[in-house]
Design a protein around this motif. Structure first.
Motif, short mmCIF file in Angstrom:
data_model
loop_
_atom_site.label_atom_id
_atom_site.label_comp_id
_atom_site.label_asym_id
_atom_site.label_seq_id
_atom_site.Cartn_x
_atom_site.Cartn_y
_atom_site.Cartn_z
N TYR A 172 27.48 36.08 12.46
CA TYR A 172 27.62 34.83 13.07
C TYR A 172 26.37 34.37 13.65
CZ TYR A 172 32.23 37.14 12.94
OH TYR A 172 33.39 37.81 12.66
N SER A 173 25.08 35.00 13.22
CA SER A 173 23.88 34.45 13.45
C SER A 173 23.30 33.59 12.46
CB SER A 173 22.89 35.46 14.07
OG SER A 173 23.68 36.38 14.83
N ASN A 174 22.22 32.71 12.96
CA ASN A 174 21.54 31.72 11.83
C ASN A 174 20.38 32.57 11.40
OD1 ASN A 174 20.82 29.88 10.48
ND2 ASN A 174 20.08 28.48 12.13
N VAL A 175 20.65 33.70 10.56
CA VAL A 175 19.38 34.33 10.04
C VAL A 175 18.83 33.42 8.88
CG1 VAL A 175 18.76 36.52 8.90
CG2 VAL A 175 20.56 36.56 10.68
N PRO A 176 17.49 33.44 8.86
CA PRO A 176 16.95 32.75 7.76
C PRO A 176 17.30 33.33 6.32
CG PRO A 176 15.28 33.21 9.36
CD PRO A 176 16.45 34.05 9.80
N PRO A 177 17.39 32.23 5.48
CA PRO A 177 18.05 32.74 3.94
C PRO A 177 17.13 33.85 3.28
CG PRO A 177 18.13 30.44 4.17
CD PRO A 177 17.06 31.01 5.42
N ALA A 178 15.85 33.93 3.86
CA ALA A 178 15.13 35.00 2.99
C ALA A 178 15.35 36.30 3.71
CB ALA A 178 13.45 34.59 2.94
N LEU A 179 15.60 36.44 4.86
CA LEU A 179 16.02 37.54 5.56
C LEU A 179 17.61 38.20 5.45
CD1 LEU A 179 13.36 37.23 8.53
CD2 LEU A 179 13.02 38.50 6.44
N ARG A 180 18.29 37.38 5.09
CA ARG A 180 19.56 37.84 5.09
C ARG A 180 20.04 39.04 4.30
NH1 ARG A 180 22.44 31.92 4.36
NH2 ARG A 180 21.72 31.00 6.57
N GLY A 181 20.86 39.92 4.87
CA GLY A 181 21.04 41.16 4.07
C GLY A 181 20.21 42.28 4.44
N LEU A 182 19.80 43.08 3.81
CA LEU A 182 18.96 44.03 4.01
C LEU A 182 17.67 43.83 4.60
CD1 LEU A 182 19.18 46.26 0.73
CD2 LEU A 182 20.27 46.60 2.87
#
Length: 240
Positions: A172-182
């Motif tokens: 539910y956090s706004n993580v930058p797209p490049a860092l999402r996932g692993l």
């Protein structure tokens, strides 16, 4: 004191995930839900608590150079250490099969959620690493081996439980797209490793504090000895 220090070191300072990066495959794959992470972590604790003491017995009475001396003097020169990996893995595979049967019997939902990762505990490098670290550190007694196995399992359990709880909230956090996932998972793991390693000062501080106390006692003894020498010298002068 040795048991307590080994227990907490195996949990925090020598944590399988954060200090040696063992068991990372299942740590990353099964840490998406807390319920699944708890089940796998409990299985790892059980397997390590059983396999490390069993492998300690195998190492002490079968594999080490001269370990077969209890069979007779003619066997004292035998060295079966080249069988360590095979024997350790066989013990681990047997215990994992036992865990798999128990989980499937009493918790089919957990068995289905763990999937292929439950039998893969047999080839989990954290499980084999516990036995190999036990061997390399020359743990002296069976009690210490059990202590180390349980502590290492709890350390791995805390690691996967903590990252699973964070990954559930980070959805539910706004993580930058490049860092999402692993990507963000590896960053969080690194920060958690720094936090766990910071416990090292709590376990090693007591040894550093003992040295000044010994120096103070030595100084007090030296002062007392000089006072006694002065008294003896004065007595000699009076008698003369």
């Amino acid at each position: 004191m040795e048991h307590i220090e080994l227990f907490f070191k195996s949990i925090f300072i020598d944590n399988m995930v954060f200090a040696t990066f063992l068991g990372m495959c299942s740590y990353l794959a099964v840490s998406k839900k807390v319920s699944t992470a708890v089940g796998l972590g409990a299985a790892v604790i059980f397997v390590l608590a059983i396999t490390v003491p069993l492998n300690w017995l195998l190492d002490q009475y079968l594999l080490q150079p001269g370990a077969l001396s209890w069979l007779g003097e003619e066997y004292a020169d035998y060295d079966l250490s080249f069988l360590s990996f095979i024997m350790f893995i066989a013990t681990i595979a047997t215990m994992v099969q036992l865990v798999e049967i128990v989980v499937e019997k009493f918790s089919p939902s957990l068995y289905n959620s763990l999937g292929i990762f439950l039998p893969l505990i047999a080839v989990n490098c954290a499980i084999l690493g516990g036995s190999l670290f036990m061997q390399s550190r020359e743990i002296a007694t069976l009690g210490l081996a059990l202590n180390y196995g349980v502590g290492s399992g709890i350390g791995w359990f805390l690691a996967i439980l903590a990252i699973a709880a964070i990954r559930e909230k980070i959805r539910y956090s706004n993580v930058p797209p490049a860092l999402r996932g692993l990507g963000i998972t590896f960053i969080i793991t690194g920060l958690m490793a720094i936090g766990f390693m910071s416990f090292g000062g709590m376990l090693t501080g007591g040894e550093e504090e003992e040295a000044p106390k010994e120096e103070k006692t030595a100084k007090v003894e030296s002062k007392d000895s000089t006072k006694e020498d002065k008294v003896l010298a004065n007595n000699i002068k009076v008698t003369e």
